[in-house]
Design an enzyme around this catalytic site. Structure first.
Site, PDB file in Angstrom:
ATOM      1  N   ASP A 498       0.833  -1.210   0.000  1.00  0.00           N
ATOM      2  CA  ASP A 498       0.000   0.000   0.000  1.00  0.00           C
ATOM      3  C   ASP A 498       0.871   1.265   0.000  1.00  0.00           C
ATOM      4  O   ASP A 498       2.077   1.214   0.272  1.00  0.00           O
ATOM      5  CB  ASP A 498      -0.885  -0.046   1.257  1.00  0.00           C
ATOM      6  CG  ASP A 498      -2.180   0.730   1.104  1.00  0.00           C
ATOM      7  OD1 ASP A 498      -2.315   1.504   0.144  1.00  0.00           O
ATOM      8  OD2 ASP A 498      -3.056   0.554   1.980  1.00  0.00           O
ATOM      9  N   ASP A 568     -10.642   2.153  -3.207  1.00  0.00           N
ATOM     10  CA  ASP A 568     -11.164   1.989  -1.849  1.00  0.00           C
ATOM     11  C   ASP A 568     -12.676   2.068  -1.842  1.00  0.00           C
ATOM     12  O   ASP A 568     -13.302   1.837  -0.808  1.00  0.00           O
ATOM     13  CB  ASP A 568     -10.596   3.077  -0.928  1.00  0.00           C
ATOM     14  CG  ASP A 568      -9.271   2.649  -0.323  1.00  0.00           C
ATOM     15  OD1 ASP A 568      -8.904   1.475  -0.480  1.00  0.00           O
ATOM     16  OD2 ASP A 568      -8.605   3.499   0.296  1.00  0.00           O
TER      17      ASP A 568
HETATM   18  C1  DGJ Z   1      -5.769   1.961   1.972  1.00  0.00           C
HETATM   19  C2  DGJ Z   1      -6.159   0.721   1.224  1.00  0.00           C
HETATM   20  O1  DGJ Z   1      -6.633   1.045  -0.047  1.00  0.00           O
HETATM   21  C3  DGJ Z   1      -7.178  -0.049   2.034  1.00  0.00           C
HETATM   22  O2  DGJ Z   1      -7.632  -1.155   1.305  1.00  0.00           O
HETATM   23  C4  DGJ Z   1      -6.568  -0.443   3.328  1.00  0.00           C
HETATM   24  O3  DGJ Z   1      -5.514  -1.330   3.101  1.00  0.00           O
HETATM   25  C5  DGJ Z   1      -6.077   0.785   4.061  1.00  0.00           C
HETATM   26  N1  DGJ Z   1      -5.215   1.592   3.250  1.00  0.00           N
HETATM   27  C6  DGJ Z   1      -5.347   0.399   5.315  1.00  0.00           C
HETATM   28  O4  DGJ Z   1      -4.798   1.475   5.932  1.00  0.00           O
END
Ligand code: DGJ
Length: 748
Positions: A498, A568
């Site tokens: 991430d 997200d």
């Molecule tokens: C952003 C990601 O896109 C989410 O899926 C998740 O992993 C969060 N970060 C966790 O902080």
């Protein structure tokens, strides 16, 4: 595929796939002639070259083809070639435009000499044609598996005064309508040069009757399709955020106004890079259109010492005569099979459950075990432990950089947890955010200068975190060592990588002042080095990249990690647009798509479990909700969903995508995937809102073999591919809002 060079006319003709690309050397300058549908190779005479645009008459050489447009001389179009008063760099279609010698449009590159001047004049020096496609040192790039797959022209231009050389690279492919272009700038002079713009490619089109397609967005709203008329002046599609960004994807296409999914000219530009980029279009006085693509020149420069080189990332040009669908399928095939690498390139991807939207930071070993147990009973194959397993991270304010297990939550450690998940018949995956450091972390307390910053200035936090300075080798080495230790400590089969903020105060404490504008690109080189090391060391791990969802969904990342968390936003209705837009460039196999809880956490919408699954099954399928909370009825439905997906996933992930109805046009969305041999297809259909007293809707399928008969699964009748495509399929009645349906077709 073949690259021709005619010694008399000095014309290069690149033929690859079903595409031709032509340009000519005129007194050392490169003049662009053509890019489009493949043309037979033809030998021209010098009389065939000029097409005159003249005040009094249009054509001076009647009955000649006229390959390049030249103009009557004018005071306002300087003429750099003695004896050729009709040739002006300002009006000729250029192949690699330069600044300062009378082309007033945007140049492909800019350089400042040691004496402070900014003029260079690159002229043809030599060329060579090599089989295959050379790799780009330190950068992601499309590759070949044998020399028969491609041929590459490397053409060297030189400026004798400064010693600057540009090695232009063009790769054509035997079976793809793509052309890969990049440039290596080299300083062969004795004095230092400052590269202020280092374009990867430029091209001039003879007219401007185009519309410009781009993929814009925001966090939770990525890659929405935008189509706008190209008007005079410049349009810059760019990122200045340090990553390719949610806001604008490194992609653009020029299309004719009548182009649609199935027909019409498309010229696509996809930049294989994950940092600041710029794709600029400019329509000039005679309605010619220039496109330049490269690292964003905003806040960029690169010190090119004597004998040093600078390799640009590559841009993949795709021409399609078969509309946007044709362009997408060219990108999909190339990126899925010759950009993505490693074992998982050709393997079907596991169905996963991720605990993020199920628990956020609030989990412990028992909760993980319960979700995994439920997952294994439901046919799910991989459990992914998301954010919060390390340091003392109970919310997003701490611990990034401290990659050791949070013993409060997981007292027996990662190995014990992963072994337990394995015993339930599931694989185990883990989340990291390696490029970041929390201000509240042991790492930051130890190395406060390891982040991007400007000494003695405030450091702007975002989500309480700072960006590690990956332009520093010791930071890369530290991350390699730390991550490798965790990855070797437990049976980890998958990693979600991430990256949750953009750059600010993008300076490096390690670099001299004259190198500070190099930081954003040096960061990318450092990141690519780190990724290369990690994915090489752990070939059995499936890597998925992520940046707050799809903030770095680009071809650069796909070279290292064959899939990306698309957004997200997991709401099924919003995902229709996000996945549709993403599919313009990126293959289905690269798009992570999960079923999440309702009301949806991002938009609070309630959609059916069927529709959520049908949208997610159109990508790399998974779940992201608390599986232990399902009712018995829901559990039975989810069991059917996972079984269904296993039955179609090879087709979905590796077939050819056809977009049938666009969510950007209204209430209906449909797409289908057809197997390479056309013997199987799966069709998805979605209706967002219910309608009173609706008309019968028929959807015309695409991509089938008109001469084969296809049977709907569960139905004995068979229908001709021609009927399904030209007469169409009558959509079944759907009840209520947020509904969907899918079916599989099999050839008799
Ligand atoms: C952003 C990601 O896109 C989410 O899926 C998740 O992993 C969060 N970060 C966790 O902080």
């Amino acid at each position: 595929m073949v690259i021709h060079f005619d010694e008399t006319t000095k014309i290069f003709h690149l033929q690859g796939g079903q595409v031709s690309y032509l340009f000519q050397i005129v007194e050392g300058f490169l003049v662009h002639i053509y890019w489009g549908k493949q043309l037979r190779h033809q030998a021209f005479s010098l009389e065939d070259i000029e097409a005159w645009a003249y005040n009094q008459q249009q054509v001076q050489n009647p009955n000649r083809l006229g390959l390049i447009q030249v103009r009557e001389r004018s005071s306002f179009h300087p003429q750099p070639i003695p004896g050729k008063k009709s040739y002006s760099l300002d009006t000729l279609a250029q192949e690699f435009p330069q600044y300062g010698t009378s082309d007033y449009r945007q140049p492909a590159y800019q350089v400042q000499l040691d004496d402070g001047t900014r003029i260079t004049e690159l002229r043809y020096e030599s060329h060579r044609i090599v089989p295959g496609k050379p790799a780009l040192a330190g950068l992601p790039a499309v590759y070949t598996e044998s020399d028969n797959e491609a041929e590459t022209l490397i053409l060297t231009l030189a400026d004798d005064y400064s010693g600057l050389k540009a090695h232009l690279s063009y790769t054509v492919f035997a079976h793809s309508n793509a052309i890969a272009r990049s440039v290596c700038y080299e300083n062969t002079g004795a004095k230092t040069l400052l590269l202020e713009k280092a374009g990867s490619a430029a091209i001039d089109f003879a007219d401007s009757d185009f519309e410009l397609i781009s993929l814009w967005g925001a966090h939770e709203r990525e890659r929405h399709l935008q189509r706008q008329k190209l008007v005079r002046g410049s349009v810059r599609l760019e990122s200045r955020r340090g990553s390719s960004s949610h806001q604008m994807n490194p992609f653009a296409a020029l299309v004719r106004p009548t182009t649609d999914e199935q027909q019409g000219d498309v010229y696509g530009f996809s930049f294989v890079y994950s940092g600041n980029f710029c794709i600029e279009t400019e329509v000039e006085q005679f309605n010619m259109t220039r496109v330049t693509v490269g690292i964003n020149n905003f806040d960029f420069s690169w010190v090119l010492e004597s004998a040093a080189s600078f390799q640009t990332p590559e841009v993949i040009l795709v021409y399609s005569a078969e509309g946007l669908g044709g362009m997408s399928r060219t990108y999909h095939e190339l990126y899925r099979t010759r950009l993505c690498r490693g074992r998982f390139r050709d393997e079907v991807r596991p169905i996963l459950v991720n605990n993020w939207e199920a628990t956020y930071f609030d989990f412990n070993a028992e909760k993980i075990a319960a979700i995994s147990q439920a997952g294994s009973e439901l046919g799910i194959e991989l459990f992914v432990l998301d954010d919060g397993w390390f340091g003392h991270r109970d919310d997003d304010t701490s611990s990034l950089g401290d990659w050791f297990v949070n013993k409060n939550k997981l007292p027996n450690g990662l190995k014990d947890l992963a072994d337990g998940v394995n015993q339930m018949g599931m694989q185990f995956g883990l989340w990291f955010e390696p490029e970041m450091v929390s201000v509240d972390s042991e790492l930051y307390r130890r190395h406060p200068d390891w982040c991007l910053h400007v000494p003695d200035r405030r450091r702007t936090e975002s989500r309480s975190q700072l960006v590690l300075d990956l332009s520093r080798q010791e930071v890369i080495d530290y991350l390699d060592e730390t991550l490798s230790a965790v990855l070797s400590s437990a049976p980890i089969a998958y990693v979600k990588w991430d990256m949750n903020r953009n750059f600010s105060e993008a300076g490096s404490a390690r670099l001299e002042p004259r190198h500070q504008k190099e930081v954003a690109h040096r960061y990318m080189l450092g990141l690519y080095q780190l990724l290369e090391r990690i994915v090489t060391k752990f070939p059995a791990i499936l890597f998925e990249s992520c940046s707050g969802g799809g903030g770095r969904f680009d071809p650069g990342m796909l070279f290292y990690m064959p899939q990306t968390w698309t957004s997200d936003n997991s709401d099924a209705v919003e995902r229709l647009k996000i996945q549709y837009g993403t599919s313009l460039v990126y293959p289905v196999s690269t798009m992570g798509a999960h079923v999440s809880a309702v009301p949806n956490h991002q938009v609070k919408r309630i959609t059916s479990l069927d529709m959520r699954a049908d949208v997610a099954m159109s990508g790399n399928f998974g779940y992201e909700l608390d599986l232990t909370k399902f009712t018995a009825e829901e559990r039975a439905l989810v069991q059917r969903q996972t079984a269904n997906y296993k039955g179609i996933r090879k087709l979905v992930q590796q077939g050819d995508l056809y977009r049938l109805l666009s969510p950007f046009d209204g209430n209906y969305t449909s797409w289908m995937v057809v197997a390479k041999d056309k013997r199987e297809a799966v069709v998805f259909y979605f209706r967002t809102l219910s309608e009173p007293n609706p008309a019968l809707r028929r959807v015309k399928l695409q991509g089938l073999d008109p001469n084969l008969d296809y049977r709907f699964e569960g139905n004995d009748s068979a229908y001709g591919g021609d009927w399904l495509m030209d007469f169409g399929w009558a959509v079944p009645l759907l009840q209520g809002d947020f509904t969907s349906s899918w079916f599989k077709l099999t050839a008799q």
